[in-house]
Write a protein that holds these residues in place. Structure first.
Motif: not given
Length: 503
Positions: A262-267
């Protein structure tokens, strides 16, 4: 090109005797059509191969040839196709592994199930393109070995091979644990540092635009990383660091991976490049919160791609239908809608929601009929090809909405002969409708004659079996070669005429 013979070569009514006669005079153009016939017998395939070697590949892939039918020295392409199908002789593989023709060794390197000694020979081939092809398709063990190859182009191919072990793919991305590559396609040919001119005037130059090497083989390393990022076997932990890489191409390759945290998607959702956000928008890894954020993206392609997300909420999807150019397509989320959601969409006050639903072709009759009577032309246009609609419903659509829905109404598989003829008489005429009607299974002779008047529908109508035989014969002398070919391929062409046309 003989359009009559090309048409005859595909005619389903062609007798076996006539087929033999065509094979006896076949050239390269005709052989391709003959090789594609479903009724071609093995003996006929062998005869065709003996006349036109180029069609051997098509015949081999069609399963019409065996090792007994092919001489690998005289018909190398057919032999290699059989090896590619896993049906060739191991001795053929050994023969081609040392063939002086590089293209033959390159084709062999892509074949599955090669004997171990052949694989070893190909792995040591002096031509890097042969080893590169092997690296793309080889087994995990050999891929791991070729990851240490001194040529960076071979390593790039290993990075694209889904059989490459995950640990090796991770090493290719970082370079850790591998000896540095010593060569690439750029420094093989040019003194470094070198950057290839995108508008290179040399006609014999096959370097890619912008290919470069300063001693570190940077453009090939970049391509290798891009291949590894697109390889599903590459470990997630090895790729997540590329979310902040300066290369847009690498960030795009990352954005489509379904294993993103999720954190990579958000970035990536805040990436400055619209292409990265668009790739992410369609990615199943994108969660609901990011979907709603991307629905307000200023870039229309991001919103359009988001509409194809398999889990996009219906309210978001309806909003996207108003602002993004989705087109006439059945979206994954609509195809997966539950019965309750179908009812909800059908009752929606928003015509965009009803239009999306109308793209389905498995709607309950009650829902289908409600949409068929919809006041919005876009909804009716979408539902018009749905099976089960009556002639009365289709006529009513055209009466209400005219040219906006006529071509789609003509696509309905249940459209009657009377309806199709009625549509050809519409004023103003709809050219696209003539092309649709000309291939409709229910079109009759009078309707097809009307379609012949339209230049683009003419070759389609000439191929329809309901066209009167006398008209088909007349079309054999048409000025348009496509019409002649279609008429000659029409199974309703009189058999006596067909036989006379075969040399």
């Amino acid at each position: 090109m003989n359009h009559v013979l090309r048409g005859l070569a595909t005619n389903a009514a062609l007798s076996s005797e006539s087929l033999d006669r065509l094979i006896a005079v076949a050239d390269a153009d005709l052989a391709g059509d003959l090789a594609g016939r479903a009724d071609l017998r093995r003996a006929q395939a062998v005869a065709l191969l003996s006349r036109v070697e180029e069609c051997g590949v098509q015949l081999a892939y069609a399963g019409l040839l065996t090792t007994a039918d092919i001489d690998p020295a005289a018909q190398p392409h057919a032999a290699l196709a059989l090896l590619d199908e896993g049906s060739g002789s191991p001795e053929w593989a050994r023969l081609f592994a040392v063939d002086p023709v590089v293209e033959h060794r390159e084709k062999l390197a892509a074949c599955p199930g090669l004997p171990p000694d052949v694989v070893e020979t190909l792995a040591a081939d002096p031509e890097v393109r042969v080893v590169t092809e092997l690296a793309l398709w080889t087994t995990p063990d050999m891929a791991a070995r070729l990851a240490e190859h001194p040529h960076a182009e071979v390593r790039r191919a290993v990075a694209a091979n889904e059989a490459t072990p995950p640990g090796v793919l991770a090493a290719l991305i970082t370079g850790e644990g591998l000896p540095p590559a010593r060569r690439c396609l750029v420094c093989d040919r040019e003194e470094t540092p070198f950057v290839h001119d995108p508008f290179c005037p040399r006609p014999d130059c096959d370097l890619l635009p912008g290919a470069s090497c300063d001693g570190s083989h940077e453009s090939t390393v970049h391509a290798m990383r891009q291949s590894a990022l697109g390889n599903p076997a590459t470990p997630t932990e090895a790729v997540v660091g590329f979310a902040d890489h300066p290369s847009t191409l690498l960030r795009r390759a990352l954005a489509v991976r379904p294993d993103l945290p999720p954190q990579v998607c958000a970035r990536l959702a805040s990436d400055p490049a619209p292409g990265v956000r668009a790739d992410l928008a369609e990615n199943p890894a994108t969660d609901d919160a990011l979907i709603r954020e991307l629905a307000d993206d200023p870039d229309s392609d991001v919103r359009r791609r988001l509409a194809h997300h398999p889990r996009v909420p219906l309210d978001v999807l309806t909003r996207l239908a108003r602002t993004a150019r989705i087109g006439a397509t059945l979206l994954p989320r609509i195809a997966a809608a539950s019965s309750a959601e179908v009812q909800e969409l059908a009752r929606s006050r928003d015509p965009a929601a009803r239009m999306l639903l109308a793209q389905r072709r498995d709607l309950p009759p009650a829902v289908r009929d409600v949409l068929a009577a919809d006041p919005d032309a876009k909804v009716v246009k979408s539902i018009a090809p749905h099976p089960g609609l009556t002639e009365g419903q289709l006529r009513a659509m055209v009466d209400r909405h005219g040219v906006r829905v006529l071509a789609q109404a003509a696509k309905n598989p249940d459209g009657s002969a009377a309806l199709l003829q009625h549509l050809t008489r519409h004023e103003p005429p709809v050219p696209q409708a003539f092309r649709v009607i000309a291939r409709h299974r229910n079109a009759t002779a009078p309707t097809l004659l009307a379609c012949l008047a339209d230049e683009r529908a003419r070759p389609i109508a000439a191929d329809h079996p309901a066209l009167p035989p006398s008209v088909i014969v007349e079309l054999l002398t048409d000025a348009d070669g496509a019409v002649v070919e279609a008429a000659a391929g029409n199974p309703s062409l009189p058999l006596a005429v067909l036989s006379e046309l075969v040399p």
